[in-house]
Structures are given as C-alpha cells and as structure tokens.
Design a protein around this motif. Structure first.
Motif, mmCIF file in Angstrom:
data_model
loop_
_atom_site.group_PDB
_atom_site.id
_atom_site.type_symbol
_atom_site.label_atom_id
_atom_site.label_comp_id
_atom_site.label_asym_id
_atom_site.label_seq_id
_atom_site.Cartn_x
_atom_site.Cartn_y
_atom_site.Cartn_z
ATOM 1 N N PRO A 98 0.925 -1.288 0.094
ATOM 2 C CA PRO A 98 -0.011 -0.105 -0.025
ATOM 3 C C PRO A 98 0.621 1.321 0.176
ATOM 4 O O PRO A 98 1.877 1.083 0.715
ATOM 5 N N LEU A 99 0.510 2.393 -0.670
ATOM 6 C CA LEU A 99 1.526 3.200 -1.368
ATOM 7 C C LEU A 99 0.831 4.202 -0.567
ATOM 8 O O LEU A 99 -0.127 4.907 -0.093
ATOM 9 N N VAL A 100 1.564 4.734 0.367
ATOM 10 C CA VAL A 100 1.397 6.529 0.879
ATOM 11 C C VAL A 100 1.503 7.592 0.447
ATOM 12 O O VAL A 100 3.207 7.146 0.040
ATOM 13 N N THR A 101 1.021 8.336 0.072
ATOM 14 C CA THR A 101 1.908 9.410 -0.768
ATOM 15 C C THR A 101 1.848 11.221 -0.113
ATOM 16 O O THR A 101 0.599 10.907 0.429
ATOM 17 N N LEU A 102 2.471 11.889 -0.160
ATOM 18 C CA LEU A 102 2.527 12.916 0.447
ATOM 19 C C LEU A 102 3.005 13.757 -0.204
ATOM 20 O O LEU A 102 3.625 14.145 -1.115
ATOM 21 N N TYR A 103 2.316 15.371 -0.637
ATOM 22 C CA TYR A 103 2.379 16.076 -1.233
ATOM 23 C C TYR A 103 3.738 17.085 -0.647
ATOM 24 O O TYR A 103 4.814 16.076 1.021
ATOM 25 N N SER A 104 4.724 16.887 -1.764
ATOM 26 C CA SER A 104 6.348 17.721 -0.597
ATOM 27 C C SER A 104 5.937 18.720 -0.839
ATOM 28 O O SER A 104 7.731 19.965 -0.343
ATOM 29 N N THR A 105 5.456 19.583 -0.827
ATOM 30 C CA THR A 105 4.425 20.939 0.533
ATOM 31 C C THR A 105 4.553 21.095 1.408
ATOM 32 O O THR A 105 4.020 21.952 1.917
ATOM 33 N N LEU A 106 4.545 19.726 1.739
ATOM 34 C CA LEU A 106 3.834 19.395 3.326
ATOM 35 C C LEU A 106 4.692 19.679 4.287
ATOM 36 O O LEU A 106 6.067 20.323 3.844
ATOM 37 N N GLY A 107 4.193 20.839 5.010
ATOM 38 C CA GLY A 107 5.115 20.928 6.342
ATOM 39 C C GLY A 107 5.876 19.815 6.960
ATOM 40 O O GLY A 107 5.372 18.581 7.150
ATOM 41 N N GLY A 108 6.808 20.185 7.775
ATOM 42 C CA GLY A 108 7.588 18.659 8.712
ATOM 43 C C GLY A 108 6.502 18.244 9.489
ATOM 44 O O GLY A 108 6.837 17.173 9.772
ATOM 45 N N ALA A 109 5.691 19.262 10.057
ATOM 46 C CA ALA A 109 4.819 18.492 11.003
ATOM 47 C C ALA A 109 3.922 17.438 10.676
ATOM 48 O O ALA A 109 3.551 16.526 10.970
ATOM 49 N N ALA A 110 3.465 18.131 9.355
ATOM 50 C CA ALA A 110 2.408 16.776 8.857
ATOM 51 C C ALA A 110 2.674 16.131 8.121
ATOM 52 O O ALA A 110 2.789 14.489 8.203
ATOM 53 N N ILE A 111 4.025 15.571 7.886
ATOM 54 C CA ILE A 111 4.586 14.898 6.961
ATOM 55 C C ILE A 111 4.874 13.891 8.078
ATOM 56 O O ILE A 111 4.613 12.801 7.928
ATOM 57 N N ALA A 112 5.921 14.553 9.142
ATOM 58 C CA ALA A 112 6.015 13.464 10.090
ATOM 59 C C ALA A 112 4.582 12.428 11.157
ATOM 60 O O ALA A 112 4.756 11.289 10.892
#
Length: 737
Positions: free
Chosen positions: A202-216
């Motif tokens: 299962p592939l978790v996709t994250l926007y490259s412009t998200l902030g550090g807290a949102a990525i973590a």
C-alpha cells in the motif's frame, strides 16, 4: 462573454462584411462535413436523469445511443481489476510504445535577480559550444540546458517496476505493509508506484510541499519503515524530521547521484533507486513468489493537502481507482495509444494519478514536466528557449484553474498591447468563433490565421484539456475553448471519490458547469436547511452534493469519527460520500457547483455571503492574480486579501506618479484605495450584492504558492493559514487596531 471591438466604424463594417460573405459561402460544405448537426444534438441531449424520478436524485448518466439509464460501470478492460494488471495490460499490448519520458538536463545556470535572490533558469538546446571571454567551452558555465525527451517503453517500464518491487522486498518491505513516497512528479514516481501495485505494498502519498509536522504525522500514523524520495526533498524537508519518525529504517533516493549518503541517524540506511533495482534483479530475489493484490486491497493511502487542519489519509482500494479511471476515460473522445499526455501536477494528487492511469490503460505516452518548465514563458525557462510543451507537443493535459487563469491573463494583456487594428482583428475573430462553436461549427481559418500563436503556447497539438481541483471561471473556460482550439472538460471530484464525479462532455461548450455524473458514479442532493438549499427549489433542485458508486473510497485512515460523519453505506451496500459542496442540477442532467458549506459566512445583519462565489467573480479582474475574501460573523462587511497583477499595478502606480519597490507599491494606502475602487467596479459588473463586495483590502506583495503554505498543491486557498498570516491586517481592517 463578448470582447469589445475598438476600431474605425467604416473599417469595422468592411471586416464584418468579409466575415459574413465567408460564412455564407462556406456554410453548406462545412455543415455537411463538420457534423455540426450531430455535435449540437450531442450538446443538447439529456446527459443524466434521476433514477428515482425525484428532484433530489440520485442522478445517473444516460446512454449515448438511446438515452436509457446507464448502469454503473467499474471495469475498463475484462479481467483488469487491479492496478498491477493495468500496467501488465499496457506492456502486453504496447511493449515497444513509448511510456514514460523525461527531458535530459545537460547543464545548469544560477541567475542572480536584482533583489539578490538566485533562481535556476533552464535552457533547451543540444549541447553546442559557447563562447565566454573569447574562449570556447563545451557548455555555457552554470547554465541548465534541457535536451530532448528520453523515453522508456512500456515493456522497459514494467520490467523496471518489477525489479524495483523485488528490491524493496529484499530490503524487508512486506505485502500489505505501508510504504511512503515523498517525491516530485517524475518518471521515477510512477515506476515506484507501479512496483508497489505489483507487489501489493500500500502506497502512502505525501505532498512535497507539506510542512515538517504534517509529514511526520503521516509517516507515523501509517507506521512507515521504508520511504521513497528525491535528493532535494531528502535534504530540504526529510532530514530535519528523521528523529521524529522512529520506525523509519530505509530511505530510497530516486536520483542516481551521489552513491553514498553520510550524516544520517544510526539505524537508517539510504539507498539509490538504481541499486535497489539491481538488488531486485538478482535471480534469487526475482524467484521469490509475490503476493498479488485483490480488488478490495488498499492501493494508496493518499494524504490530502487539506485546506484546514492536519491532512487526512484517504484509503483507496484497487477497485476504487479502476472505477474512477473507467469513468474518466469514457469522457475523453477517441482516446488511444497515439495520444501524448504531459504530466506536471503533483502525482500525490488524485487528479494527476488518475489521469496518468487513464493514459497507461490506453497505451498513451506520458512526458514529464513541471509548472516552472511547462511553457516557453515559464519561470525556469531561459528567454528564447523551448519549454516542455513546445518539445513534447502533447495532445492531452490536466490542469488546475490557477494555471489556466495565468495563461488567459497573459494572453489578454498582450492583446491590450496590440495596435487598434490588430486588437480589433483578434476580437472580431474571437467573437466570430464563439458564435460558431455554440452552433456546433468549426473555424479552421480563424484557428490557423489568428489563434495559431496562442495554441502554440501548449505545443500546438492539444486536443483535450481537463480542468479540475477548483472551479474554473466562465471567462477562462470560454477563452481556452476558443483560443487554444480544443475543448475544455471541466470536472468535479474529490480524493474521497478518486477524483471522479462528473466531467463535462467535450462538445458541450456551456460554461460554469461541471457536466453530468460519470458512468462510475451517481449523485444525489441533500437538503441543507441552514444555507437555504432544497431539492424542491425552482427552477433547479439544489442541495449538498452526495456521491455514490464503486469509486467512493474506503474512508479515512484511523479516523472513525470522520468516517461516520462523511461516509455511509445504503441498503444496497453502495458507499456514499457527503462532499460539503452545494450544487444544482439543470434539466439536461448537468451539475453546477454554486456554494460550499465551509465558505458560507453569516454577517452581523443576517446576510449570507459565499466567500468562494465572491472570489470566483473577482479573479477575472485584470488587477487580481489571486484573492481571498474574509468575513467575521460579528462584523457587517467583507474584507479581502489580494495578490495583485504586477504588470497592471506597476502601470497604475506610474500613472499616479508613485515610485518605489514592489513591496512599497503594495503597501501604499493610495494604491490599496485605487485597486479597491477597480475591484468594486468589477464586482458590480459581475452583479454581486453590495454586502458581498469587499469594503477594505490588503495588497500582498508575496504570491501565494504551495511553498508558502497559504494554498494547497491544487492551489486551493488555505483559509485557516491565510487568516493567521494576515491576522494583524484583519484587526486593522475591522477597526481593532
């Protein structure tokens, strides 16, 4: 929207007479040859009907041939019911056909701006020798030269994905265990995604412009041990939060260089994509049996960019995406392997991922680009060099309204700079073509003589444009239809529905509507008492849009509270999603978005203001590049934050005798007052109510981009962040300071 003609009346009459004679002479042959009658019949036919017969619906698409009710469809090709089979199907049918293309970067240049900032500029070329200080060098020093597109065939793409997936398995990635991708849109993103589909990761996709807290948050919530990223994002975004993601063990970098990665926390290994593919291609690793997905397995957990709060992960099954892709493909006429698609929107956005899967399912070529290199005039393309569309010459493209609005305003600014004769010729051709296409006719003479240069902005071969992500203004949609000489299909969908909901048919040249439900979904309207929208409203039934069908996703990851609020299953076992958007159905079964629950604000005197409606109307003003309307419920008027058009504002400042930097001009109270007056006139022309018109504005010298965190990757306004960013200005404009 007709453009105004300004020219000597006698000369204007001569031109009109010539056009009239031409129309009379060519009417009969063009009517017979162009199929205008059939096109008009298609445009006017009833495209969807209420299944129940009630005004609220649900509405479902009708059959093209006999007008009967369309059954919901969830599969494009027989037996192709998971995403790994889509790629296999493409590789089997089109093994030698170009699949994924990337422009070769030959060298680069850093350009120093007057304000001291450095921007990379790209120059297309062939690596010829250049002179500097009378000395020959093989490439211009510190200049980026973009070459031709380098292609991987369908068979090569499939084999690369198989090897990469095998390599990930050798590094300990297990089926049905989540893996993340945090990367810009590029060929490697799609290869990595296909590898995950093939091996049931299962592939978790994250926007490259998200902030550090949102990525973590996304990485920890999905318990990620492996992540795929790029060199740039690893150093600029990921490296700072690695200690906040304790489960992370492996980072796979898609760039080929460097080959060693020092300075990372103990326990985290960094690999190159090439090395992982090589590991996977070893016979002992390739021999390991893989567990193939079934349609109900999760394919993607897509973290939305979110206009408010912490991003939510949407669980999307293989069958969900297959159904969405099936619905989208049906609305693209004559889609086949000869088409070329240009990919530049974030692949972490459901619109781009679905569009590219549509292309792969039909054997189309996909050439990669970015918003900074898309056209010859793009910010990272050196003047005189070729942007990606000029080299690729795509026939298909998905776009968000922000980019289309930019093209529209740039062209119209150039039209204003033309001589009186040139401008009137352009306007005459524009208005003539507008009349002709609404009658179902084509205008080859206008297209070749007048609009050829405008069409060349996107390569000159574009035949279908799909707009999504936000409402497209009627003026921009009409302009694109006319000047780019190709139909614009405006679509409506959400991450929670795989981007699928509606798309307008390509021969429907009406504006402001998003078309009829796709063949994979049906739509019903739910009364919203607070906003005063009811399915019994006349002349059109109105209400909150609720979408049902096989494309409706499995819900939010680890968020049962929101799942119960937004999703439900009916007595037939069909899933539905409550969108929060307000729509109305027209007699031909087409949907129009008229409001959004979150955008509605009640003023002190009791009037309801739709902030989205105000913004949509005012974005057509030449002085406005972007605008955010704002209102407090305890106040009696609306205010606004405006990103002004630099060229228009500087010209106005020069007229007023004002001098200074861009920031000083934007902060000048006289300029705010002048722009407010212009916006007020535009609002009155758009027939906004007095209480809807902003009474005070703040000019922003800073453009709103995903990097600033004030808009999403789809360029939707982040109202919460904008409110925080302009809090002092809000207090000032409302008299608090």
């Amino acid at each position: 929207m007709k453009l105004k003609e300004d020219m000597n009346p006698l000369l204007l009459q001569v031109f009109r007479s010539v056009v009239w004679v031409y129309s009379v002479i060519t009417f009969l042959p063009w009517y017979l040859l162009s199929g205008a009658g059939a096109n008009l019949d298609r445009a006017r036919r009833v495209k969807a009907r209420s299944v129940s017969g009630r005004p609220a619906g649900p509405y479902r698409a009708t059959n093209h041939e006999d007008g009967s009710q369309q059954k919901l469809v969830s599969s494009l090709h027989p037996g192709v019911d998971t995403l790994d089979k889509v790629m296999e199907h493409g590789a089997a049918r089109f093994p030698e056909r170009n699949c994924l293309g990337t422009r070769e970067v030959l060298s680069e240049e850093d350009e120093l701006q007057p304000n001291g900032k450095v921007f990379k500029k790209f120059l297309s070329g062939d690596g010829r020798t250049f002179k500097k200080d009378n000395h020959l060098c093989s490439t211009p020093p510190i200049r980026v030269i973009l070459g031709e597109y380098q292609w991987m065939s369908y068979e090569e793409t499939y084999q690369a994905a198989v090897c990469f997936g095998s390599g990930l398995a050798a590094l300990g990635q297990r089926p049905q265990c989540n893996i993340a991708i945090f990367c810009e849109t590029r060929a490697e993103w799609m290869i990595a995604a296909q590898a995950c589909f093939i091996y049931n990761f299962p592939l978790v996709t994250l926007y490259s412009t998200l902030g550090g807290a949102a990525i973590a948050h996304g990485l920890n919530e999905t318990e990620i041990t492996h992540i795929i990223t790029s060199k740039d994002l690893l150093h600029s975004r990921l490296k700072d939060i690695l200690l906040e993601v304790p489960r992370l063990q492996h980072i796979i970098v898609v760039d080929s260089k460097p080959t060693s990665w020092p300075g990372f926390p103990r326990g985290i290994m960094v690999h190159n994509m090439d090395a992982v593919q090589e590991l996977g291609s070893r016979p002992d690793n390739m021999a390991v049996a893989r567990r193939r997905p079934v349609p109900s397995d999760i394919a993607v957990i897509m973290y939305t960019s979110g206009s408010t709060g912490i991003p939510k992960g949407v669980m999307i099954s293989h069958s969900n995406i297959i159904a969405g892709v099936t619905g989208m493909a049906e609305r693209i006429p004559d889609l086949e392997y000869t088409d070329t698609y240009i990919g530049y929107l974030p692949l972490a956005h459901v619109l781009e991922l679905s569009a590219e899967m549509v292309c792969i399912s039909h054997g189309c070529c996909i050439g990669y680009s970015s918003p900074q290199t898309l056209a010859d005039q793009s910010t990272k393309i050196k003047k005189g060099s070729k942007g990606d569309t000029s080299v690729l010459k795509p026939t298909l493209m998905a776009a968000v309204p922000e980019i289309m609005d930019r093209i529209y305003k740039n062209v119209m600014t150039k039209v204003e700079e033309m001589s009186s004769v040139q401008r009137t010729l352009f306007v005459l051709a524009y208005n003539y073509k507008m009349e002709q296409i609404t009658k179902g006719y084509k205008t080859p003479l206008c297209d070749s003589l007048v609009f050829r240069k405008v069409r060349s902005l996107l390569g000159g071969h574009m035949r279908v444009l799909l707009s999504g992500g936000a409402p497209l203004s009627a003026a921009t949609q009409r302009f694109m239809n006319i000047c780019l000489c190709c139909p614009v299909g405006q679509g409506y969908g959400l991450t929670e529905t795989c981007g699928a909901g509606t798309i307008s048919e390509m021969w429907d040249y009406s504006t402001g509507r998003v078309g009829a439900p796709l063949i994979c979904s049906e739509i019903t309207l739910k009364d919203w008492e607070e906003g005063g929208y009811y399915s019994t409203d006349k002349p059109h039934p109105r209400g909150e849009i609720v979408i049902g069908g096989p494309n409706v996703t499995m819900g939010y990851y680890k968020n049962e509270v929101k799942n119960r609020e937004d999703f439900f299953v009916d007595s037939n076992g069909q899933r539905w999603f409550c969108t929060g958007d307000i729509g109305e159905f027209h007699p031909d079964g087409c949907l129009k978005i008229i409001d959004r629950k979150k955008d509605l604000v009640k003023l002190q005197a009791g009037e309801y203001v739709s902030l989205g409606k105000v913004e949509a109307m005012l974005k057509n003003c030449p002085f406005v590049d972007n605008i955010c309307a704002y209102a407090n419920s305890d106040q009696s008027y609306v205010i606004g934050f405006v990103v002004p058009n630099q060229k228009q504002l500087m010209a106005l400042a020069e007229q007023r005798g004002l001098r200074g930097s861009w920031e000083e001009i934007c902060n000048n109270p006289d300029m705010e007052r002048d722009v407010l007056h212009i916006i007020t006139e535009a609002a009155l022309s758009a027939k906004l109510e007095r209480f809807e018109i902003p009474r005070k504005i703040r000019l922003s010298a800073e453009p709103w981009t995903p990097e600033t965190g004030l808009v999403t990757d789809a360029f939707k306004l982040k109202r919460k962040e904008l409110k925080s960013h302009y809090q002092e200005d809000i207090e000032r404009m409302y008299g608090g300071k």
